[in-house]
Design a protein around this motif. Sequence first.
Motif, PDB file in Angstrom:
ATOM      1  N   PHE B 164      78.030  78.305  54.083  1.00  0.00           N
ATOM      2  CA  PHE B 164      78.127  78.353  52.623  1.00  0.00           C
ATOM      3  C   PHE B 164      77.036  77.497  51.983  1.00  0.00           C
ATOM      4  O   PHE B 164      76.450  77.865  50.960  1.00  0.00           O
ATOM      5  CB  PHE B 164      79.514  77.902  52.157  1.00  0.00           C
ATOM      6  CG  PHE B 164      80.573  78.952  52.350  1.00  0.00           C
ATOM      7  CD1 PHE B 164      80.617  80.073  51.531  1.00  0.00           C
ATOM      8  CD2 PHE B 164      81.514  78.850  53.354  1.00  0.00           C
ATOM      9  CE1 PHE B 164      81.576  81.057  51.705  1.00  0.00           C
ATOM     10  CE2 PHE B 164      82.479  79.830  53.541  1.00  0.00           C
ATOM     11  CZ  PHE B 164      82.512  80.941  52.725  1.00  0.00           C
ATOM     12  N   GLU B 165      76.761  76.365  52.611  1.00  0.00           N
ATOM     13  CA  GLU B 165      75.706  75.489  52.075  1.00  0.00           C
ATOM     14  C   GLU B 165      74.357  76.199  52.094  1.00  0.00           C
ATOM     15  O   GLU B 165      73.582  76.142  51.135  1.00  0.00           O
ATOM     16  CB  GLU B 165      75.628  74.200  52.899  1.00  0.00           C
ATOM     17  CG  GLU B 165      74.556  73.258  52.396  1.00  0.00           C
ATOM     18  CD  GLU B 165      74.342  72.050  53.299  1.00  0.00           C
ATOM     19  OE1 GLU B 165      75.259  71.663  54.027  1.00  0.00           O
ATOM     20  OE2 GLU B 165      73.214  71.505  53.255  1.00  0.00           O
ATOM     21  N   LEU B 166      74.103  76.881  53.208  1.00  0.00           N
ATOM     22  CA  LEU B 166      72.824  77.572  53.377  1.00  0.00           C
ATOM     23  C   LEU B 166      72.594  78.585  52.251  1.00  0.00           C
ATOM     24  O   LEU B 166      71.499  78.689  51.699  1.00  0.00           O
ATOM     25  CB  LEU B 166      72.849  78.294  54.733  1.00  0.00           C
ATOM     26  CG  LEU B 166      71.540  78.527  55.450  1.00  0.00           C
ATOM     27  CD1 LEU B 166      70.802  77.235  55.700  1.00  0.00           C
ATOM     28  CD2 LEU B 166      71.806  79.245  56.779  1.00  0.00           C
ATOM     29  N   ILE B 167      73.638  79.317  51.904  1.00  0.00           N
ATOM     30  CA  ILE B 167      73.494  80.297  50.814  1.00  0.00           C
ATOM     31  C   ILE B 167      73.379  79.582  49.476  1.00  0.00           C
ATOM     32  O   ILE B 167      72.525  79.908  48.660  1.00  0.00           O
ATOM     33  CB  ILE B 167      74.702  81.247  50.744  1.00  0.00           C
ATOM     34  CG1 ILE B 167      75.004  81.847  52.103  1.00  0.00           C
ATOM     35  CG2 ILE B 167      74.444  82.355  49.731  1.00  0.00           C
ATOM     36  CD1 ILE B 167      76.248  82.715  52.098  1.00  0.00           C
ATOM     37  N   ALA B 168      74.254  78.603  49.266  1.00  0.00           N
ATOM     38  CA  ALA B 168      74.309  77.952  47.952  1.00  0.00           C
ATOM     39  C   ALA B 168      72.983  77.299  47.594  1.00  0.00           C
ATOM     40  O   ALA B 168      72.570  77.281  46.439  1.00  0.00           O
ATOM     41  CB  ALA B 168      75.436  76.921  47.922  1.00  0.00           C
TER      42      ALA B 168
END
Lengths: 304, 304
Positions: B164-168
Motif C-alpha cells: 500500500f505504501e508503494l502505491i500511495a
Amino acid sequence: MDIRTSNLTNVKSTVHFSCISNQHRSHLTTKPKPTTVKMSSMTKTHNPHPYWASLHADIEAHLKHSLTIKEPLVVFEPMHHYIFTAPKTTVPALCLAACELVGGQRHHAISAASALLLMESATYTHEHLPLTDRPGPKPGPVINHVYGPNVELLTSDGIAPFGFELIARSDGGENSERILRVMVEISRAMGSGGVIEAQYRKALDGGSVGEEMCHVEGIRRVVEKYEGGLHACGAVCGGVLGGGCEEEIERLRKFGFYVGIIQGMIKRGFKEDKEVDEARNLALEELQFFKDKEVDAIKTFLNI
Amino acid sequence: MDIRTSNLTNVKSTVHFSCISNQHRSHLTTKPKPTTVKMSSMTKTHNPHPYWASLHADIEAHLKHSLTIKEPLVVFEPMHHYIFTAPKTTVPALCLAACELVGGQRHHAISAASALLLMESATYTHEHLPLTDRPGPKPGPVINHVYGPNVELLTSDGIAPFGFELIARSDGGENSERILRVMVEISRAMGSGGVIEAQYRKALDGGSVGEEMCHVEGIRRVVEKYEGGLHACGAVCGGVLGGGCEEEIERLRKFGFYVGIIQGMIKRGFKEDKEVDEARNLALEELQFFKDKEVDAIKTFLNI
C-alpha cells in the motif's frame, strides 16, 4: 535513557525547547477521576478518560456503520468479533484529538482513526495466533480463542486491507493528497520498519537470557517502534487530515511518540521510571508550540 | 456453469456481445512456443510467455529497486526471500498490459503491479503457515520453510502494508484520485469479500465430503473470488492508471475476471472443461470493444 538521542526514524528534528514549568508538572501528576462512562469495550482500556471515551465512541460508531454484518457471515462475523473485542489503545483517539487541535473537525479524521483501530486489532489477533513454534499459553491475560487458528489468521488478514479501503474511499475528491500521505504514514507505522520490527525484536528478546540492562534496552526499543511509532502515526494522521501546517504536524509526531513511550513503558511496569517523567516533559514541550490553541483536551493523553 | 450468471461482485454489467468468430478461436488454440527467457523466478511460472516475462522482469526490477535489503536485516532478509520466491502469477503482468492497452505507459502502473505481486506473495506465505489446526504437510508442492512460523507470519504482515505504501507514494501529485481508486480496488480484491473469502471457502470445503457436484461448485466459487477477482483487479488497476475511460475499465474488469477463471480452473485440473472454453470466448468478446487498439499483447493472457 536519553529519549532525545535514541534512534527514532519517525522523529526528524532533534531540536528541543527548555523544560517546562512545574505548574504543568503538577497538572500532570493529578490523576483523572475514574470515569463511569458505560461502554463495553472501553472497560478494557486502562484508566479510560471521558474525552478518550467520547472519541472512541465516535470511532466505534463509524466502524459499526461501515462494517455491517453481511454475507458471507462466515467471514464477517469473526471480523466483527476480532475488531470489537481486541483491547483498545489511545492511538485512534489521539488521531481525532490531533485533528481537532489543529482546527479540523472530528469527521475529517474519523476514517483514519477507524483504520488505525482496525490495524491494531489485526495485529493483536496475529500476536496471539497459535503457531507451531509458540508452544503453550504465554504469561499474561488469557486469550479467549473463539474461532480456530485458521479463521484467526484469515480474519486478521482481511481486516488490514479493509482499513486501507476505509481511508481510500473516505475522500470526496478534495483531499486525495492528504489521504495518500496518511496512507504512507500508516503503512510505515504498521510495516517492517514499525510494528513488525517491534514484534520481531520482542520475539528475539523473548528467547535470550541477557543481562538486565540489555533486557531494558530491548524493551525500550520495542516500545519506541510499537507504542511510540503508532501514537506518533496517529497524531500525524490527525494533524494532516485536520489541515495542520508542516511544523504542527512534526510537533504532533513528537508529541504522539512521547505519549506512546509513556504508555508503553508504564504498561511494562516502568511507571515510576524517570524516563517516563522525561517523556512527559518532552511531550509538554511540544505542546508549547500550540499555546494559542486549546491544548487541554490533548494533554489528557499524558494522564495515565 | 454459466459464468455470465454467477455471483460476481466485481462484474457490474451483465450485457454480453454475441460469440466471436472461429478465426479468433483458432488463434487461441495455438500454443505459444516454450520461451527461453532466462529469469530465475519466471521458471516457476507455468508456461511463461515472452510478453509476460518482459512485464515480470520490469516489475521485479522495480521491486528490487524499491526494496533494498537494509537494517534491520532480521526483518528485510526474510521479506526479500518471501517476495521473490513465492510462485508468480500473471496478475501483476496483466495490470501493466491493461495499462498499455488503454494507451498508458508501463511506468504509470508499475507500482500497482508491484503491490499486487507483494500482496500475492504475502497471501501465499500465510496459506502455507504452519498453524496448530493444520497438522502435517498438505498434498501439493513441498514448501521449503526457510524461516520459522513466527517469522513467516510477521514477514507477510509487513509485506502487505509495504504494498500500500508503494502505491500511495507513487504519485507525484497529479494522479492522486486514480491512485486512491486503485487502492480501493486492491483492498477489496485482497480483503474479506475477495481472496480472504476464497480462502475461507477453500478451508471449509477441504473438510467436507459432499457430492462431486458440490465439490466442483465449491472450486468454481473459490476460483471466482481468488484468481477471477485478482485478475479482474489487476486489469482494472492498469486501466485506471493508464487513463482508460469507464467503459474500457469495466471491459477490462470482465476480461481480467475471465482470464482468472481460465487460469484457476486449468490449475485445478479442468483444462478440457467447456467452462474454460466459454470463459475464453467471453474474454475475447470483451476485447472486441478495443478493436481499434493493439490487442495482440493482452490476448496472450488467454494462451495457457
